[in-house]
Scaffold this active site. Structure first.
Site, PDB file in Angstrom:
ATOM      1  NE  ARG A  31       0.325   1.467   4.728  1.00 10.58           N
ATOM      2  CZ  ARG A  31       1.957   1.373   4.191  1.00 10.58           C
ATOM      3  NH1 ARG A  31       2.383   2.523   3.014  1.00 10.58           N
ATOM      4  NH2 ARG A  31       2.327   1.340   5.433  1.00 10.58           N
ATOM      5  CG  ASP A  40      -2.259   3.412  12.130  1.00  8.21           C
ATOM      6  OD1 ASP A  40      -0.956   3.675  12.737  1.00  8.21           O
ATOM      7  OD2 ASP A  40      -2.196   2.321  11.203  1.00  8.21           O
ATOM      8  N   GLY A 128      11.333  -3.113   2.977  1.00 11.03           N
ATOM      9  CA  GLY A 128      11.723  -1.520   3.772  1.00 11.03           C
ATOM     10  C   GLY A 128      12.129  -0.562   3.299  1.00 11.03           C
ATOM     11  N   GLY A 130       8.951   1.037   3.322  1.00  5.70           N
ATOM     12  CA  GLY A 130       7.285   2.094   3.561  1.00  5.70           C
ATOM     13  C   GLY A 130       5.846   1.374   3.037  1.00  5.70           C
ATOM     14  CB  SER A 133       7.029  -5.675   1.952  1.00  3.93           C
ATOM     15  OG  SER A 133       8.265  -5.289   3.362  1.00  3.93           O
ATOM     16  CG  ASP A 178       0.144  -1.113   6.858  1.00  2.00           C
ATOM     17  OD1 ASP A 178      -0.113   0.591   6.882  1.00  2.00           O
ATOM     18  OD2 ASP A 178       1.935  -0.907   7.668  1.00  2.00           O
TER      19      ASP A 178
HETATM   20  C1  GAF Z   1       3.456   1.621   9.937  1.00  2.00           C
HETATM   21  C2  GAF Z   1       2.413   0.950  10.752  1.00  2.00           C
HETATM   22  F1  GAF Z   1       2.441  -0.222  10.935  1.00  2.00           F
HETATM   23  C3  GAF Z   1       0.857   1.656  10.700  1.00  2.00           C
HETATM   24  O1  GAF Z   1       0.241   1.024  10.790  1.00  2.00           O
HETATM   25  C4  GAF Z   1       0.807   3.006  10.826  1.00  2.00           C
HETATM   26  O2  GAF Z   1       1.194   3.577  11.437  1.00  2.00           O
HETATM   27  C5  GAF Z   1       1.890   3.953   9.770  1.00  2.00           C
HETATM   28  O3  GAF Z   1       3.110   3.409  10.228  1.00  2.00           O
HETATM   29  C6  GAF Z   1       2.669   5.163  10.145  1.00  2.00           C
HETATM   30  O4  GAF Z   1       1.953   5.411   9.774  1.00  2.00           O
HETATM   31  O5  GAF Z   1       3.528   1.190   8.498  1.00  2.00           O
END
Ligand code: GAF
Length: 391
Positions: A31, A40, A128, A130, A133, A178
């Site tokens: 994503r 979140d 890695g 962001g 994965s 995610d």
């Molecule tokens: C990572 C976390 F896995 C998500 O839950 C979220 O907190 C994000 O960082 C930051 O927005 O991807």
């Protein structure tokens, strides 16, 4: 590769590896979060979309009645994993196997046992970077196990099971974004997720005049490094001082009045979260109205707040955003920000569709000149969530 091409590839690789065609194939997307960062786990809003990059698993029953799940990766040099089903499934080696391990443990805890399997994994989600994965791998495992056992979980339960795997087997106290988007993504839509009520709202994003560019700084981040958990704890401290259940309930005036009662870092973390929740709701309205200049401004504001108040950006991410700002709307860029947990990884830029090539070239060359690093840039339409492709 498109998903059908990927499926074909993994199917052929499975046959080469295991000597027979796979019986099941499942896929789950990574994503990109358009806006709503580090909100979140504060019960706030997020606005991610699934991307056309996937973890794909092909599988068949294991031969000879083995009570274990063997997983091989298509990439050379990746240590294969064997997960024994004859006792409780625990975290183990290799490290990457903890994502599938955690998910398998979640299924076993619900009395759902897939039995012995031979699995081939192939992922096109950069590691890695962001772009989730790990969530893609968890959700792909869960989707495969649903196919194998014929037991379909409720989508919310499935996403929460995967989140729990990440908490307990990978040691990352992540929020729900995610896993939710990897399960619930929809083609041509962003997902506005209320992380408190878990209510989801699909926001159409199919205006052909704009595109989302993903710029990988190729600097890796490590969420497990402790900084993520530290931010989470600082948010909880701020909420406690403000006397609210979470920062979702805090308002900017109350924060200003309580400023002297908290450490300056805690104050700035809270200021980011409170502002970011508001920006996310506005950005969703902006996307609905195709008001791209407004969405772009909110993205820049989000980045500044993550850089200055939340302190999860880095020089390379800042460099990409500065280059994008320099190009400006005239050159085709509406907005740009870091995306995901931070400390490296990717930026997401909202650009005019007919400038994708020119903007990519400019970001690429200026980024190389500034940092000496080659960026990887691609665009993605919003993709569908996890699916069973075969079986
Ligand atoms: C990572 C976390 F896995 C998500 O839950 C979220 O907190 C994000 O960082 C930051 O927005 O991807």
């Amino acid at each position: 590769m498109t998903l059908p091409e990927l499926t074909d590839y993994v199917s052929r690789q499975f046959a080469r590896t295991y000597g027979r065609p796979p019986r099941w194939i499942a896929a789950a997307p990574g994503r990109v979060n358009v806006i709503g960062e580090h909100t979140d786990y504060n019960d706030g809003f997020v606005l991610p979309m699934a991307i056309e990059r996937y973890a794909v698993m092909a599988a068949d029953h294991s031969v000879g009645g083995k009570d274990s799940i063997s997983i091989r990766d298509t990439s050379e040099g990746v240590e294969p994993a064997t997960i024994d089903l004859s006792g409780p499934v625990k975290p183990g080696k290799p490290k990457w196997s903890n994502y599938p391990r955690g998910v398998i443990a979640g299924f076993l805890a619900r009395g759902i046992n897939p039995g012995g399997l031979e699995v081939l994994l192939h992922s096109t989600v950069p590691l890695g970077g962001g772009l989730s994965s790990s969530a893609a791998l968890e959700v792909c495992t869960a989707t495969l196990l649903e196919a194998v056992t014929g037991k379909k979980l409720d989508p919310v339960e499935k996403a929460l099971l995967c989140q729990q795997a990440e908490h307990e087997f990978a040691g990352v106290p992540c929020g729900i974004m995610d896993q939710f988007i990897s399960v619930m993504g929809r083609e041509n839509h962003l997902l506005l997720l209320d992380c408190r009520s878990r209510q989801t709202d699909l926001v159409p994003m199919n205006d052909p005049s704009v595109a989302l560019l993903i710029v990988n700084t190729n600097v890796k981040h490590e969420l497990g490094s402790g900084e993520y958990a530290k931010r989470r704890a600082q948010c909880e401290t701020a909420a406690k001082i403000l006397g609210v259940p979470s920062l979702r309930d805090a308002d900017p005036d109350a924060l200003e009045s309580a400023k002297n009662k908290m450490d300056n870092a805690v104050y700035r973390r809270a200021r980011h979260v409170i502002g970011e929740i508001e920006r996310t709701v506005h950005a969703a309205e902006g996307v609905r109205a195709s008001n791209w200049p407004t969405v772009g401004q909110l993205m820049y504001a989000s980045h500044a707040s993550l850089r200055d108040d939340y302190e999860v950006s880095c020089a390379e991410l800042d460099a990409v955003v500065e280059i994008a700002e320099g190009i400006g709307i005239k050159g085709g860029v509406y907005g740009c920000r870091m995306t995901g947990g931070g400390f490296g990884g990717c930026c997401v830029a909202l650009v005019k569709a007919d400038t994708v090539e020119a903007v990519s070239k400019k970001i690429s060359s200026d980024y190389k000149a500034k940092t000496g690093i080659d960026a990887t840039i691609f665009s993605s339409r919003p993709a569908a969530g996890a699916t069973v492709i075969k079986g």
